[in-house]
Scaffold this motif. Structure first.
Motif, mmCIF file in Angstrom:
data_model
loop_
_atom_site.group_PDB
_atom_site.id
_atom_site.type_symbol
_atom_site.label_atom_id
_atom_site.label_comp_id
_atom_site.label_asym_id
_atom_site.label_seq_id
_atom_site.Cartn_x
_atom_site.Cartn_y
_atom_site.Cartn_z
ATOM 1 N N ILE A 1 0.856 -1.179 0.000
ATOM 2 C CA ILE A 1 0.000 0.000 0.000
ATOM 3 C C ILE A 1 0.891 1.228 0.000
ATOM 4 O O ILE A 1 1.783 1.339 0.824
ATOM 5 N N GLU A 2 0.640 2.115 -0.915
ATOM 6 C CA GLU A 2 1.421 3.341 -1.015
ATOM 7 C C GLU A 2 0.703 4.499 -0.347
ATOM 8 O O GLU A 2 -0.503 4.480 -0.181
ATOM 9 N N GLY A 3 1.458 5.520 0.003
ATOM 10 C CA GLY A 3 0.873 6.715 0.597
ATOM 11 C C GLY A 3 0.905 6.679 2.105
ATOM 12 O O GLY A 3 1.441 5.767 2.714
ATOM 13 N N LYS A 4 0.303 7.680 2.702
ATOM 14 C CA LYS A 4 0.279 7.783 4.162
ATOM 15 C C LYS A 4 -0.772 6.851 4.738
ATOM 16 O O LYS A 4 -1.855 6.693 4.177
ATOM 17 N N MET A 5 -0.418 6.274 5.891
ATOM 18 C CA MET A 5 -1.306 5.346 6.577
ATOM 19 C C MET A 5 -1.552 5.836 7.995
ATOM 20 O O MET A 5 -0.691 6.481 8.595
ATOM 21 N N LEU A 6 -2.700 5.518 8.518
ATOM 22 C CA LEU A 6 -3.050 5.792 9.901
ATOM 23 C C LEU A 6 -3.165 4.444 10.601
ATOM 24 O O LEU A 6 -3.883 3.564 10.129
ATOM 25 N N PHE A 7 -2.444 4.274 11.694
ATOM 26 C CA PHE A 7 -2.510 3.067 12.499
ATOM 27 C C PHE A 7 -3.003 3.453 13.882
ATOM 28 O O PHE A 7 -2.633 4.507 14.399
ATOM 29 N N CYS A 8 -3.849 2.629 14.477
ATOM 30 C CA CYS A 8 -4.305 2.940 15.821
ATOM 31 C C CYS A 8 -4.487 1.667 16.633
ATOM 32 O O CYS A 8 -4.642 0.574 16.088
ATOM 33 N N LYS A 9 -4.436 1.844 17.945
ATOM 34 C CA LYS A 9 -4.679 0.754 18.872
ATOM 35 C C LYS A 9 -5.505 1.310 20.014
ATOM 36 O O LYS A 9 -5.500 2.519 20.278
ATOM 37 N N GLY A 10 -6.237 0.430 20.672
ATOM 38 C CA GLY A 10 -7.037 0.903 21.787
ATOM 39 C C GLY A 10 -8.007 -0.159 22.269
ATOM 40 O O GLY A 10 -7.891 -1.337 21.922
ATOM 41 N N ALA A 11 -8.961 0.280 23.058
ATOM 42 C CA ALA A 11 -9.980 -0.626 23.592
ATOM 43 C C ALA A 11 -10.753 -1.258 22.434
ATOM 44 O O ALA A 11 -11.187 -0.557 21.520
ATOM 45 N N PRO A 12 -10.908 -2.589 22.463
ATOM 46 C CA PRO A 12 -11.572 -3.269 21.353
ATOM 47 C C PRO A 12 -12.942 -2.706 20.988
ATOM 48 O O PRO A 12 -13.231 -2.522 19.808
ATOM 49 N N ASP A 13 -13.781 -2.407 21.967
ATOM 50 C CA ASP A 13 -15.115 -1.911 21.630
ATOM 51 C C ASP A 13 -15.060 -0.556 20.926
ATOM 52 O O ASP A 13 -15.827 -0.283 20.011
ATOM 53 N N THR A 14 -14.096 0.283 21.308
ATOM 54 C CA THR A 14 -13.940 1.591 20.668
ATOM 55 C C THR A 14 -13.389 1.457 19.255
ATOM 56 O O THR A 14 -13.896 2.085 18.321
ATOM 57 N N ILE A 15 -12.367 0.638 19.093
ATOM 58 C CA ILE A 15 -11.773 0.433 17.766
ATOM 59 C C ILE A 15 -12.789 -0.203 16.822
ATOM 60 O O ILE A 15 -12.994 0.268 15.702
ATOM 61 N N ILE A 16 -13.450 -1.267 17.269
ATOM 62 C CA ILE A 16 -14.428 -1.968 16.427
ATOM 63 C C ILE A 16 -15.553 -1.025 15.985
ATOM 64 O O ILE A 16 -16.026 -1.105 14.857
ATOM 65 N N ALA A 17 -15.959 -0.131 16.864
ATOM 66 C CA ALA A 17 -17.039 0.801 16.526
ATOM 67 C C ALA A 17 -16.664 1.707 15.361
ATOM 68 O O ALA A 17 -17.540 2.213 14.653
ATOM 69 N N ASN A 18 -15.367 1.892 15.124
ATOM 70 C CA ASN A 18 -14.898 2.756 14.047
ATOM 71 C C ASN A 18 -14.432 1.989 12.807
ATOM 72 O O ASN A 18 -13.884 2.591 11.879
ATOM 73 N N CYS A 19 -14.629 0.679 12.802
ATOM 74 C CA CYS A 19 -14.189 -0.154 11.674
ATOM 75 C C CYS A 19 -15.335 -0.454 10.721
ATOM 76 O O CYS A 19 -16.467 -0.693 11.146
ATOM 77 N N THR A 20 -15.011 -0.459 9.454
ATOM 78 C CA THR A 20 -15.985 -0.836 8.422
ATOM 79 C C THR A 20 -15.572 -2.113 7.706
ATOM 80 O O THR A 20 -16.380 -2.727 7.019
#
Length: 82
Positions: A1-20
């Motif tokens: 994958i080229e270009g800028k990437m955003l990586f994040c970690k955190g509480a599973p319920d919070t991360i999952i809520a923002n995943c598509t």
């Protein structure tokens, strides 16, 4: 994958809520209700064993501004794992 990437970690319920989408055997697939439930169930099983669980996710930034607006960074994420 080229270009800028955003990586994040955190509480599973919070991360999952923002995943598509999620990573499945090297493919990126839509995150439906069944997969979401399976991930959260796995999280519950680990927390019942007194494990501290973090979720990880990422997405490609679509523009320079997209990765600099701190108020709306975490959206349309791709879930990687617990």
């Amino acid at each position: 994958i080229e270009g800028k990437m955003l990586f994040c970690k955190g509480a599973p319920d919070t991360i999952i809520a923002n995943c598509t989408h999620y990573f499945d055997e090297g493919r990126i697939v839509p995150l439906g209700d069944a997969a979401r439930e399976m991930i959260l169930r796995s999280n519950d099983e680990m927390t019942q064993k007194a494990l501290r669980v973090l979720a990880t996710a990422f997405r490609k930034c679509t523009s320079e501004e997209d990765c600099q607006d701190e108020k709306c960074l975490e959206h349309d994420l791709i879930f990687c794992g617990l």
